[in-house]
Design a protein around this motif. Structure first.
Motif, short mmCIF file in Angstrom:
data_model
loop_
_atom_site.label_atom_id
_atom_site.label_comp_id
_atom_site.label_asym_id
_atom_site.label_seq_id
_atom_site.Cartn_x
_atom_site.Cartn_y
_atom_site.Cartn_z
N LYS A 1 0.80 -1.22 0.00
CA LYS A 1 0.00 0.00 0.00
C LYS A 1 0.83 1.28 0.00
CE LYS A 1 -3.80 -2.38 0.15
NZ LYS A 1 -4.69 -2.45 -1.03
N HIS A 2 2.13 1.18 0.06
CA HIS A 2 2.98 2.38 0.04
C HIS A 2 4.09 2.19 -0.99
CE1 HIS A 2 6.19 0.23 2.20
NE2 HIS A 2 5.21 -0.29 2.94
N MET A 3 4.60 3.31 -1.51
CA MET A 3 5.61 3.29 -2.56
C MET A 3 6.70 4.31 -2.26
SD MET A 3 2.58 2.23 -3.71
CE MET A 3 1.71 3.72 -4.18
N SER A 4 7.94 3.91 -2.54
CA SER A 4 9.09 4.82 -2.48
C SER A 4 9.93 4.58 -3.73
CB SER A 4 9.94 4.59 -1.23
OG SER A 4 9.24 4.93 -0.05
N TYR A 5 10.16 5.63 -4.49
CA TYR A 5 10.98 5.53 -5.71
C TYR A 5 12.12 6.53 -5.60
CZ TYR A 5 6.79 3.18 -7.43
OH TYR A 5 5.71 2.34 -7.57
N ASP A 6 13.33 6.08 -5.94
CA ASP A 6 14.47 6.98 -5.79
C ASP A 6 15.49 6.80 -6.89
OD1 ASP A 6 16.54 4.93 -4.84
OD2 ASP A 6 15.05 4.75 -3.25
N LEU A 7 16.32 7.84 -7.04
CA LEU A 7 17.49 7.82 -7.90
C LEU A 7 18.72 7.81 -7.01
CD1 LEU A 7 16.53 10.56 -10.53
CD2 LEU A 7 16.34 8.07 -10.80
N SER A 8 19.79 7.18 -7.48
CA SER A 8 21.03 7.13 -6.70
C SER A 8 22.21 7.45 -7.60
CB SER A 8 21.22 5.75 -6.06
OG SER A 8 21.40 4.75 -7.05
N ALA A 9 23.28 7.91 -6.99
CA ALA A 9 24.54 8.16 -7.69
C ALA A 9 25.68 7.76 -6.77
CB ALA A 9 24.67 9.62 -8.10
N MET A 10 26.60 6.95 -7.28
CA MET A 10 27.76 6.55 -6.47
C MET A 10 29.03 6.70 -7.29
SD MET A 10 27.18 2.43 -6.15
CE MET A 10 26.84 1.38 -7.57
N VAL A 11 30.07 7.20 -6.63
CA VAL A 11 31.36 7.45 -7.26
C VAL A 11 32.31 6.32 -6.88
CG1 VAL A 11 33.33 9.02 -7.44
CG2 VAL A 11 31.01 9.93 -7.21
N SER A 12 33.00 5.77 -7.89
CA SER A 12 33.94 4.69 -7.65
C SER A 12 35.31 5.25 -7.28
CB SER A 12 34.07 3.82 -8.90
OG SER A 12 35.08 2.84 -8.74
N LEU A 13 35.79 4.92 -6.09
CA LEU A 13 37.13 5.28 -5.64
C LEU A 13 37.96 4.01 -5.61
CD1 LEU A 13 36.28 7.72 -2.70
CD2 LEU A 13 36.65 8.26 -5.12
N HIS A 14 38.84 3.85 -6.60
CA HIS A 14 39.67 2.65 -6.74
C HIS A 14 38.82 1.39 -6.93
CE1 HIS A 14 43.38 4.72 -5.95
NE2 HIS A 14 43.04 5.08 -4.72
N ASN A 15 37.55 1.53 -7.33
CA ASN A 15 36.64 0.38 -7.43
C ASN A 15 36.52 -0.33 -6.08
OD1 ASN A 15 34.89 -1.37 -8.96
ND2 ASN A 15 36.49 -2.93 -8.92
N TRP A 16 36.76 0.40 -5.00
CA TRP A 16 36.86 -0.17 -3.65
C TRP A 16 35.81 0.44 -2.73
CZ3 TRP A 16 42.45 -0.89 -1.38
CH2 TRP A 16 42.38 -1.75 -0.29
N PHE A 17 35.82 1.77 -2.64
CA PHE A 17 34.85 2.50 -1.82
C PHE A 17 33.95 3.33 -2.73
CE2 PHE A 17 38.52 1.70 0.86
CZ PHE A 17 37.93 1.16 2.00
N PHE A 18 32.65 3.37 -2.40
CA PHE A 18 31.68 4.06 -3.23
C PHE A 18 30.81 4.99 -2.38
CE2 PHE A 18 32.93 0.40 -5.59
CZ PHE A 18 32.76 0.69 -6.93
N PRO A 19 31.16 6.27 -2.26
CA PRO A 19 30.25 7.22 -1.63
C PRO A 19 28.94 7.28 -2.43
CG PRO A 19 32.44 8.15 -1.85
CD PRO A 19 32.44 6.89 -2.65
N VAL A 20 27.81 7.31 -1.72
CA VAL A 20 26.49 7.19 -2.36
C VAL A 20 25.56 8.30 -1.90
CG1 VAL A 20 24.51 5.67 -2.75
CG2 VAL A 20 26.78 4.68 -2.42
N LEU A 21 24.79 8.83 -2.85
CA LEU A 21 23.67 9.73 -2.57
C LEU A 21 22.41 9.11 -3.14
CD1 LEU A 21 25.13 13.28 -3.39
CD2 LEU A 21 24.60 12.36 -1.12
N GLU A 22 21.31 9.14 -2.38
CA GLU A 22 20.02 8.65 -2.85
C GLU A 22 18.97 9.71 -2.53
OE1 GLU A 22 19.26 4.94 -0.92
OE2 GLU A 22 21.04 3.95 -1.73
#
Length: 281
Positions: free
Chosen positions: A92-113
């Motif tokens: 009965k409820h919905m959440s839709y989002d976009l995300s962006a993540m930056v690859s640092l050495h393909n190891w750590f990925f800071p993320v915004l949603e």
């Protein structure tokens, strides 16, 4: 016989006098350095065949926990459509989002949603109804990729998120049964508002489908929900109505670089060694 014994005694005495003596060896400080045998390339990856090399700049003598990718290795944009699937199942409820993540050495990925959520709900006994209006939410966090030395088209990761959501809802048709068995109606609670914060711990996978397009999914455990004013909204955008949730996303990657294949590295090292051999000759 006496002469033989005397000769043997002289040899034993000479051996005893020379015991522990170190014969000095002249060293040539101007001699060219000896080549070093290397078992790993400069990224810490094991070579198929050990290489003799004069310099220390391009190879490593020991394994290092280092990613073969540059500090910035592209950005990945995602669309979460898990609730579109759950809506078909009756959610009965919905959440839709976009995300962006930056690859640092393909190891750590800071993320915004960032996204929007809404919903409608009726109590099982039809004692009240809730209408949650569309409101925004956002999350910030980081993913740790366990496959940081592998192909960046694939990820197995753990992540953390901190989320903030605005909530707005109406609660109507509120009624209850009193001691006399009569149905009593309470005033509607209109235009209720609050700000909610929470954290998430998640585990997920991402796999390549075609080109730069990938699919991924993760399971999230949400904790520490706090709402302003001590309010208890039925639904929090981005959080849902309970501690367990999941995401199903489509991803597009831009600007990522591929790791050199091991055979290419070996070919380059072999070429360098051939050139050094030619110079020595």
């Amino acid at each position: 016989m006496a002469m033989a014994l005397a000769a043997a005694g002289g040899l034993m005495a000479s051996a005893q006098s020379n015991k522990g003596t170190i014969t000095p060896v002249e060293s040539d400080d101007e001699a060219p350095p000896q080549p070093t045998l290397h078992y790993y390339d400069k990224h810490g990856e094991k070579l198929e065949t050990p290489v003799l090399y004069l310099a220390e700049l391009d190879t490593a003598s020991t394994v290092r926990p280092k990613s073969p990718y540059p500090l910035y290795n592209g950005v990945t944009v995602g669309v979460n459509f898990a609730d579109a699937i759950m809506k078909i199942a009756g959610q009965k409820h919905m959440s839709y989002d976009l995300s962006a993540m930056v690859s640092l050495h393909n190891w750590f990925f800071p993320v915004l949603e960032a996204g929007i959520g809404w919903g409608n709900y009726s109590d099982n006994n039809d004692l009240y109804k809730v209408k949650a209006y569309p409101t925004m939410y956002g999350k910030v966090g980081i993913n740790y990729n366990f496959l940081y030395k592998s192909n960046p088209d694939y990820m197995a990761y753990l992540g953390l998120r901190f989320g903030v959501a605005q909530c707005k809802w109406d609660k109507t048709d509120i009624r209850y049964t009193n001691e006399e068995g009569e149905t009593v109606y309470s005033p509607n609670e209109m235009n209720q508002r609050c700000t909610s914060t929470y954290g998430e711990v998640l585990a997920g996978l991402k796999v390549k489908i075609v080109g730069e397009f990938s699919l991924g999914w993760n399971v999230r455990y949400r904790l520490g929900l706090h709402s302003s004013g001590g309010m208890s909204p039925w639904f929090v955008p981005g959080f849902g109505t309970g501690p367990i949730g999941f995401s199903f996303c489509g991803y597009w990657t831009f600007g990522g670089k591929r790791k050199k294949e091991l055979s290419t590295i070996n070919d380059e090292l072999s070429t360098i060694n051939d050139e050094l051999s030619t110079i020595d000759d």
